[in-house]
Design an enzyme around this catalytic site. Structure first.
Site, PDB file in Angstrom:
ATOM      1  N   SER A 135     -40.404 -20.241   2.407  1.00  0.00           N
ATOM      2  CA  SER A 135     -41.086 -21.628   1.441  1.00  0.00           C
ATOM      3  C   SER A 135     -40.493 -22.815   2.244  1.00  0.00           C
ATOM      4  CB  SER A 135     -40.593 -21.400   0.086  1.00  0.00           C
ATOM      5  OG  SER A 135     -39.159 -21.497   0.267  1.00  0.00           O
ATOM      6  N   LYS A 136     -41.180 -23.922   1.518  1.00  0.00           N
ATOM      7  CA  LYS A 136     -40.680 -25.076   2.159  1.00  0.00           C
ATOM      8  C   LYS A 136     -39.141 -25.393   2.114  1.00  0.00           C
ATOM      9  CE  LYS A 136     -43.848 -28.560   2.740  1.00  0.00           C
ATOM     10  NZ  LYS A 136     -44.993 -29.564   2.340  1.00  0.00           N
TER      11      LYS A 136
END
Ligand code: GLU
Length: 473
Positions: A242-243
């Site tokens: 994920s970011k």
């Protein structure tokens, strides 16, 4: 005779250079350099809706920043569409492909039926052997590969080992769409072949594509490149990256103050290992890199490890190089322009002088820049809350007395100011720390800083005395 190694990096310019893309590029680059071969760059810009010049620029820029260069001119896939069509026509002429006149509605019905019956093959082969004279009016045909119906398609992958697909489960893939545009699958094969690519190193999300692509190679009687599908990068908990856990563009790492050498070193170890060695010079990476040493399980992204590697590379860097890197960083951070306006030779000299102390305690350039804030600060200094708390009427008064004691120090160096401070503390019956902390606050606006005598020396006599006067009670 074995052909010289040719690898390629083939990003789709629909976004920035993703950290996973950076690693794929690095692996291709290392492999080519190790074998004295070449690495090519192909921009896969066939998705006209989603490909942008901005993304192309970001990819080229990201690669350059990472220190990954490529050989020859960049190839743009879209520009090669005529050649892709030519190969589809060639397959058609050789009876290895056919025109499919199924309409969109028919295809949807076929798919629904196949799914309902639990079949992997979604296209029912209607037009495979049908006479084109039966073609309906007004339907622009696609061109499909006449893929083998039985047996298996096998990839001997350098990372994944032998991977086999039953042909009965693989659809006759579309090579050319009804509007004459080539499909991604065809374009990749034709380009890799024409570019003389010997090794395809890419993410394992493309493994299934490798099977489809092999069928095209076989139909064209072209030699399949060596394949190496590398596991994707996952988050620290094993889930999709994920970011928050690092799924960012290479440009974001630059703006966070990572050094390209550190990021390269971090990326090479994501999925590849060489004994228990963690730190590699570029040449060591090139010498040691090999495909079978890439692990089969997903690599986990670990920010703490990247930070600690970055800290290592910062400590190893030459002081003046770090100053240059800091100046470069200013282009990519919000506070950059204001600081850049202050960057002159005097600031550069001060930063270089302070660097031995600064680089010991910073894991990123951003942190380093922040710790160097006292060099840029304008008088009267803005004090952070902790620093504010140190300043009482008593400590302000102490600062005034200390200022008077320092006034006559000459020459002004770390050693002479230290001697003067020690003498002052002794006379005042105070511990050195009790003097150093208010001094630090007055000079830097903070309660932590590089060694206080270095701060004194770096700022110079006049600036120090003025900052002390600003806070003296
Ligand atoms: N363009 C593809 C991507 O960005 C890579 C294709 C390939 O490496 O074969 O995922």
């Amino acid at each position: 005779m074995t052909r010289p190694v040719v690898t390629r990096f083939a990003p789709s310019p629909t976004g920035f250079l993703h950290i996973g893309g950076g690693r794929t590029a690095l692996f291709n680059w290392l492999y080519a350099r190790k074998h004295g071969g070449t690495m090519l760059l192909r921009i896969e810009d066939t998705d006209r809706q989603r490909s942008t010049q901005e993304a192309i620029d970001a990819i080229l820029d990201g690669l350059k920043w990472l220190g990954i260069d490529w050989d020859g001119d960049t190839v743009y896939q879209f520009a090669r569409a005529a050649r892709h069509r030519e190969v589809a026509e060639q397959l058609l002429a050789a009876g290895k492909a056919y025109r499919c006149y199924a309409t969109a509605e028919e295809l949807t019905a076929m798919r629904d039926k196949a799914r309902a019956e639990g079949r992997a093959k979604l296209y029912d082969g209607t037009w495979r052997d049908r006479d084109p004279v039966e073609a309906p009016e007004g339907v622009k045909p696609t061109i499909r590969l006449k893929a083998p119906l039985t047996g298996e398609t096998v990839i001997e992958d350098q990372v994944q080992g032998r991977v086999a697909w039953q042909n009965e489960n693989l659809d006759d893939l579309v090579l050319l769409r009804g509007d004459g545009t080539p499909t991604y699958m065809l374009a990749v094969v034709v380009d890799d072949h024409d570019m003389g690519v010997t090794h395809v190193i890419r993410g394992d999300d493309h493994l299934i594509n490798a099977a489809r692509q092999k069928q095209i190679y076989d139909a064209m009687e072209w030699e399949l490149p060596v394949m190496a599908h590398i596991p994707l990068i996952h988050g620290p908990d094993g889930s999709k990256l994920s970011k928050r856990h690092g799924a960012l563009g290479v440009d974001a790492y630059r703006a966070m103050g990572y050094l390209p050498a550190a990021l390269r070193n971090y990326l090479v170890r994501l999925g590849w290992s060489h004994g228990d060695q963690e730190i590699f010079t570029t040449q060591e990476m090139i010498d040691a890199f090999d495909l079978p040493a890439i692990g089969r399980s997903a690599a986990r992204f670990d920010f703490a490890k990247l930070e600690s590697l970055n800290g290592h590379y910062i400590r190893q860097s030459e002081d003046h190089c770090l100053v240059t890197q800091l100046e470069d960083l200013l282009k990519y951070i919000p506070q950059g322009p204001a600081l850049a306006a202050k960057f002159d030779d005097s600031i550069r000299a001060k930063l270089t002088q302070a660097m031995p102390g600064l680089k010991e305690r910073a894991k990123t350039l951003l942190e380093l820049l922040d710790n160097a804030g006292f060099i840029f600060a304008d008088r009267p200094l803005a004090l952070d809350p902790k620093a504010q708390a140190v300043l009482t009427p008593e400590t302000r008064q102490l600062i005034g007395r200390l200022r008077a004691a320092l006034e006559d120090v000459s020459p002004w160096t770390a050693a002479t100011t230290e001697a003067a401070m020690r003498a002052f503390a002794e006379q005042a019956g105070l511990k050195l720390g009790a003097v150093a902390q208010p001094l630090r606050v007055a000079l830097t606006g903070r309660t932590t800083s590089p060694g206080i005598f270095d701060v004194l020396a770096v700022l110079g006599r006049d600036e120090c005395l003025s900052r002390l006067a600003d806070q003296a009670g």
